[in-house]
Motif scaffolding. Structure first.
Motif, mmCIF file in Angstrom:
data_model
loop_
_atom_site.group_PDB
_atom_site.id
_atom_site.type_symbol
_atom_site.label_atom_id
_atom_site.label_comp_id
_atom_site.label_asym_id
_atom_site.label_seq_id
_atom_site.Cartn_x
_atom_site.Cartn_y
_atom_site.Cartn_z
ATOM 1 N N ALA A 72 0.831 -1.210 0.000
ATOM 2 C CA ALA A 72 0.000 0.000 0.000
ATOM 3 C C ALA A 72 0.865 1.259 0.000
ATOM 4 C CB ALA A 72 -0.936 -0.002 1.213
ATOM 5 N N LEU A 73 1.937 1.270 0.803
ATOM 6 C CA LEU A 73 2.794 2.448 0.883
ATOM 7 C C LEU A 73 3.566 2.673 -0.416
ATOM 8 C CD1 LEU A 73 4.131 2.076 4.543
ATOM 9 C CD2 LEU A 73 2.329 3.617 3.720
ATOM 10 N N VAL A 74 3.945 1.603 -1.091
ATOM 11 C CA VAL A 74 4.597 1.723 -2.397
ATOM 12 C C VAL A 74 3.599 2.274 -3.412
ATOM 13 C CG1 VAL A 74 5.576 0.410 -4.338
ATOM 14 C CG2 VAL A 74 6.375 -0.025 -1.991
ATOM 15 N N GLN A 75 2.393 1.747 -3.413
ATOM 16 C CA GLN A 75 1.360 2.208 -4.347
ATOM 17 C C GLN A 75 1.031 3.685 -4.121
ATOM 18 O OE1 GLN A 75 -2.200 -0.155 -4.227
ATOM 19 N NE2 GLN A 75 -3.168 0.972 -5.870
ATOM 20 N N ASP A 76 1.068 4.137 -2.868
ATOM 21 C CA ASP A 76 0.781 5.537 -2.542
ATOM 22 C C ASP A 76 1.948 6.464 -2.848
ATOM 23 O OD1 ASP A 76 -1.734 4.813 -1.611
ATOM 24 O OD2 ASP A 76 -1.103 4.715 0.480
ATOM 25 N N GLY A 77 3.114 5.910 -3.177
ATOM 26 C CA GLY A 77 4.272 6.738 -3.484
ATOM 27 C C GLY A 77 5.049 7.197 -2.270
ATOM 28 N N LEU A 78 4.822 6.555 -1.123
ATOM 29 C CA LEU A 78 5.536 6.914 0.104
ATOM 30 C C LEU A 78 6.834 6.123 0.254
ATOM 31 C CD1 LEU A 78 2.438 6.959 2.468
ATOM 32 C CD2 LEU A 78 3.723 8.940 1.684
ATOM 33 N N VAL A 79 6.850 4.916 -0.288
ATOM 34 C CA VAL A 79 7.980 4.004 -0.154
ATOM 35 C C VAL A 79 8.347 3.494 -1.545
ATOM 36 C CG1 VAL A 79 8.674 1.734 0.778
ATOM 37 C CG2 VAL A 79 7.342 3.309 2.203
ATOM 38 N N TRP A 80 9.658 3.365 -1.801
ATOM 39 C CA TRP A 80 10.106 2.724 -3.042
ATOM 40 C C TRP A 80 10.557 1.304 -2.726
ATOM 41 C CZ3 TRP A 80 15.013 1.033 -2.560
ATOM 42 C CH2 TRP A 80 15.897 1.753 -1.758
ATOM 43 N N ARG A 81 10.578 0.491 -3.773
ATOM 44 C CA ARG A 81 10.919 -0.930 -3.636
ATOM 45 C C ARG A 81 11.895 -1.296 -4.741
ATOM 46 N NH1 ARG A 81 8.614 -5.869 -5.872
ATOM 47 N NH2 ARG A 81 8.559 -7.496 -4.260
ATOM 48 N N LYS A 82 13.007 -1.943 -4.353
ATOM 49 C CA LYS A 82 14.005 -2.375 -5.325
ATOM 50 C C LYS A 82 14.228 -3.870 -5.153
ATOM 51 C CE LYS A 82 18.813 -1.783 -6.667
ATOM 52 N NZ LYS A 82 20.097 -1.228 -6.243
ATOM 53 N N VAL A 83 14.097 -4.613 -6.245
ATOM 54 C CA VAL A 83 14.294 -6.064 -6.216
ATOM 55 C C VAL A 83 15.594 -6.390 -6.933
ATOM 56 C CG1 VAL A 83 13.351 -8.307 -6.875
ATOM 57 C CG2 VAL A 83 11.802 -6.440 -6.267
ATOM 58 N N GLU A 84 16.491 -7.097 -6.237
ATOM 59 C CA GLU A 84 17.749 -7.547 -6.831
ATOM 60 C C GLU A 84 17.545 -8.975 -7.328
ATOM 61 O OE1 GLU A 84 21.280 -6.250 -5.665
ATOM 62 O OE2 GLU A 84 20.536 -4.534 -4.542
ATOM 63 N N GLY A 97 10.778 10.923 -1.482
ATOM 64 C CA GLY A 97 10.719 12.298 -0.963
ATOM 65 C C GLY A 97 9.393 12.561 -0.279
ATOM 66 N N PHE A 98 8.323 12.116 -0.913
ATOM 67 C CA PHE A 98 6.987 12.266 -0.330
ATOM 68 C C PHE A 98 6.885 11.497 0.983
ATOM 69 C CE2 PHE A 98 2.296 10.936 -0.821
ATOM 70 C CZ PHE A 98 1.829 12.061 -0.143
ATOM 71 N N GLY A 99 7.453 10.293 1.019
ATOM 72 C CA GLY A 99 7.436 9.491 2.242
ATOM 73 C C GLY A 99 8.180 10.172 3.377
#
Length: 121
Positions: A72-84, A97-99
């Protein structure tokens, strides 16, 4: 705008009606201030963390609830997610920045409470 009907987007200069159930801003507020959303934003305030590090730092959260909250937080633009692309995949999360903007008052609230509860000299 007809009474009782709310548009999905708001033009520049207009305000969201956060008391209306269809308000997009209300969803973001609900996610950021949810039981686990607050702790995720506070946990990520200093460092980017992998999923398991977040789970370890936020005691009491289940893997399922943490995954739902992060989604939910990723979808809202508060958190980013990086998959290696490793085996197993390493997933790292951090604040956008928004988060950081949204998390700042939550962090201040947390800091004020902990200072108040700390024993004095």
């Amino acid at each position: 705008m007809a009474e009782g009907v709310q548009r999905g987007r708001v033009d520049a200069g207009e305000r969201y009606d956060v008391f209306h159930t269809d308000c997009l801003a209300r969803d973001v507020v609900d996610h950021a201030t949810s039981r686990w959303g607050v702790w995720v934003l506070i946990a990520l305030r200093r460092n980017d963390l992998r999923f398991y590090e977040l789970r370890e730092s936020i005691q009491g959260v289940s893997e399922k609830m943490l995954a739902q909250t992060l989604r939910a937080l990723v979808q809202d633009g508060l958190v980013w997610r990086k998959v290696e692309p490793t085996t197993p995949p390493q997933v790292t999360y951090g604040l956008t920045g928004f988060g950081r903007e949204v998390g700042e008052p939550l962090t201040e609230l947390f800091d004020r409470i902990t200072r108040r509860l700390s024993p004095g000299p």
